[in-house]
Enzyme design. Structure first.
Site, PDB file in Angstrom:
ATOM      1  N   ASP A  63       0.808  -1.218   0.000  1.00 31.25           N
ATOM      2  CA  ASP A  63       0.000   0.000   0.000  1.00 31.25           C
ATOM      3  C   ASP A  63       0.841   1.269   0.000  1.00 31.25           C
ATOM      4  O   ASP A  63       2.064   1.225   0.207  1.00 31.25           O
ATOM      5  CB  ASP A  63      -0.961  -0.002   1.209  1.00 31.25           C
ATOM      6  CG  ASP A  63      -0.313  -0.506   2.498  1.00 31.25           C
ATOM      7  OD1 ASP A  63       0.927  -0.580   2.549  1.00 31.25           O
ATOM      8  OD2 ASP A  63      -1.034  -0.811   3.444  1.00 31.25           O
ATOM      9  N   ASN A 117      -7.762  -2.195  14.044  1.00 34.58           N
ATOM     10  CA  ASN A 117      -9.154  -2.460  13.653  1.00 34.58           C
ATOM     11  C   ASN A 117      -9.262  -3.681  12.735  1.00 34.58           C
ATOM     12  O   ASN A 117     -10.290  -3.917  12.127  1.00 34.58           O
ATOM     13  CB  ASN A 117      -9.759  -1.228  12.956  1.00 34.58           C
ATOM     14  CG  ASN A 117      -9.051  -0.899  11.651  1.00 34.58           C
ATOM     15  OD1 ASN A 117      -8.047  -1.527  11.305  1.00 34.58           O
ATOM     16  ND2 ASN A 117      -9.565   0.079  10.930  1.00 34.58           N
ATOM     17  N   HIS A 176      -7.455  -4.253   9.954  1.00 35.91           N
ATOM     18  CA  HIS A 176      -7.155  -4.077   8.534  1.00 35.91           C
ATOM     19  C   HIS A 176      -5.892  -4.848   8.145  1.00 35.91           C
ATOM     20  O   HIS A 176      -5.004  -5.060   8.967  1.00 35.91           O
ATOM     21  CB  HIS A 176      -7.085  -2.592   8.128  1.00 35.91           C
ATOM     22  CG  HIS A 176      -5.886  -1.832   8.596  1.00 35.91           C
ATOM     23  ND1 HIS A 176      -5.944  -0.511   8.972  1.00 35.91           N
ATOM     24  CD2 HIS A 176      -4.575  -2.173   8.745  1.00 35.91           C
ATOM     25  CE1 HIS A 176      -4.752  -0.092   9.313  1.00 35.91           C
ATOM     26  NE2 HIS A 176      -3.903  -1.085   9.184  1.00 35.91           N
ATOM     27  N   GLU A 206      -9.789  -1.651   4.973  1.00 36.07           N
ATOM     28  CA  GLU A 206     -10.470  -1.331   6.224  1.00 36.07           C
ATOM     29  C   GLU A 206     -11.722  -2.202   6.383  1.00 36.07           C
ATOM     30  O   GLU A 206     -12.177  -2.829   5.411  1.00 36.07           O
ATOM     31  CB  GLU A 206     -10.868   0.154   6.213  1.00 36.07           C
ATOM     32  CG  GLU A 206      -9.687   1.121   6.097  1.00 36.07           C
ATOM     33  CD  GLU A 206      -8.910   1.297   7.415  1.00 36.07           C
ATOM     34  OE1 GLU A 206      -8.851   0.359   8.228  1.00 36.07           O
ATOM     35  OE2 GLU A 206      -8.354   2.399   7.610  1.00 36.07           O
TER      36      GLU A 206
HETATM   37  C1  F6R Z   1       1.468  -1.355   6.073  1.00 35.75           C
HETATM   38  C2  F6R Z   1       0.201  -2.073   6.172  1.00 35.75           C
HETATM   39  C3  F6R Z   1      -0.617  -2.004   7.418  1.00 35.75           C
HETATM   40  C4  F6R Z   1       0.192  -2.278   8.686  1.00 35.75           C
HETATM   41  C5  F6R Z   1      -0.702  -2.166   9.915  1.00 35.75           C
HETATM   42  C6  F6R Z   1       0.101  -2.347  11.195  1.00 35.75           C
HETATM   43  O1  F6R Z   1       2.046  -1.535   4.816  1.00 35.75           O
HETATM   44  O2  F6R Z   1      -0.201  -2.676   5.238  1.00 35.75           O
HETATM   45  O3  F6R Z   1      -1.665  -2.940   7.336  1.00 35.75           O
HETATM   46  O4  F6R Z   1       0.766  -3.542   8.614  1.00 35.75           O
HETATM   47  O5  F6R Z   1      -1.305  -0.917   9.941  1.00 35.75           O
HETATM   48  O6  F6R Z   1       1.000  -1.302  11.343  1.00 35.75           O
HETATM   49  P1  F6R Z   1       2.069  -1.280  12.517  1.00 35.75           P
HETATM   50  O7  F6R Z   1       3.039  -2.377  12.236  1.00 35.75           O
HETATM   51  O8  F6R Z   1       2.719   0.079  12.397  1.00 35.75           O
HETATM   52  O9  F6R Z   1       1.323  -1.485  13.768  1.00 35.75           O
END
Ligand code: F6R
Length: 249
Positions: free
Chosen positions: A66, A135, A137, A142
């Site tokens: 992403d 959440n 995702h 989302e």
């Molecule tokens: C990032 C991504 C997100 C993160 C998620 C957890 O490329 O795809 O899904 O893996 O938001 O983020 P952290 O590791 O910062 O808690």
């Protein structure tokens, strides 16, 4: 399959080893990569391991999950910048083999389709690395994202914008939209490793364990996958029931 370790270090060593084993077994592997705090120690460990035992990365291909919309590759909070800082600058993966969604694409719809098509044209992802949002995702898919989604534009949830605000000087600077691989793109990967560490993931890991496959919890889509490993530290696993801990190896 669950793998539960005492420390973040052990989680990172295990995950880095899995990624490197994949590349060694198949130098032309196609990896799906993630960003975020969880992956920082994983990538640092990978770099350490590669320093000690060099690996041929000249045929490796990577696709990131992403990117924020509206941030250029040079923006310090862009995922493009993150990947070069934490991994790519130190490795010899040919630049043409490295792919991230373009946060500044002028025709975003076309760019999204082209991204999923490019993954398919490479024969799909051999291994997708995932973190998880508080959440539920995965990527930036989302809650309520269709499980058959391909690369698409998302409006970030308030929860995600608050969670990710820690990386920005001001909460208002957190982009409102992002481009993410879809859940179907992720599910098409031959192998998936989801990593979660720390107490801010305890709650969601317990919810994920208990949840049916449900679009309200995007990560629950992974329960359909035949080759999924969930790698946790003790903190993230703290509310998993005995049943899950017993099956962990
Ligand atoms: C990032 C991504 C997100 C993160 C998620 C957890 O490329 O795809 O899904 O893996 O938001 O983020 P952290 O590791 O910062 O808690």
């Amino acid at each position: 399959m669950y793998k539960i370790f005492d420390t973040v270090d052990e989680v990172s060593r295990y995950t880095a080893q899995r990624l490197l084993a994949k590349i060694k077994a198949a130098p032309t592997a196609v990896l799906g990569l993630a960003t975020g705090s969880t992956m920082e120690p994983v990538y640092a460990q990978m770099l350490k391991d590669i320093q000690q035992a060099p690996v041929d990365l000249s045929q490796l291909t990577t696709f990131n999950l992403d990117e924020y919309m509206g941030l250029s590759a040079q923006h310090p909070q862009s995922y493009n910048y993150y990947m070069y800082q934490h991994l790519f600058n130190q490795l010899n993966i040919p630049a043409r083999n490295v792919h991230l969604p373009d946060g500044l694409a002028s025709d975003v719809e076309t760019a999204c389709q082209a991204y999923s098509n490019a993954i398919e044209a490479m024969g799909g992802l051999d291994l997708q690395l995932l973190g998880i949002g508080s959440n539920g995702h995965i990527g930036f898919n989302e809650p309520q994202t269709c499980f058959n989604s391909r690369t698409h534009i998302v409006e970030l949830s308030e929860q995600t914008r608050i969670d990710n605000g820690r990386f920005f000087d001001d909460q208002n600077e957190v982009p409102t939209h992002a481009i993410t691989m879809g859940i179907q793109d992720i599910l098409n990967a031959k192998e998936i490793i989801l990593v979660a560490t720390g107490s801010n993931k305890t709650e969601i890991m317990a919810q994920l364990f208990a949840s049916a496959i449900d679009e309200a919890l995007p990560a629950s889509a992974l329960k359909q996958h035949k080759n999924l490993t969930i790698v946790l530290d003790r903190e993230a696993a703290a509310l998993l029931p005995e049943q899950a801990l017993k099956s962990a190896v």
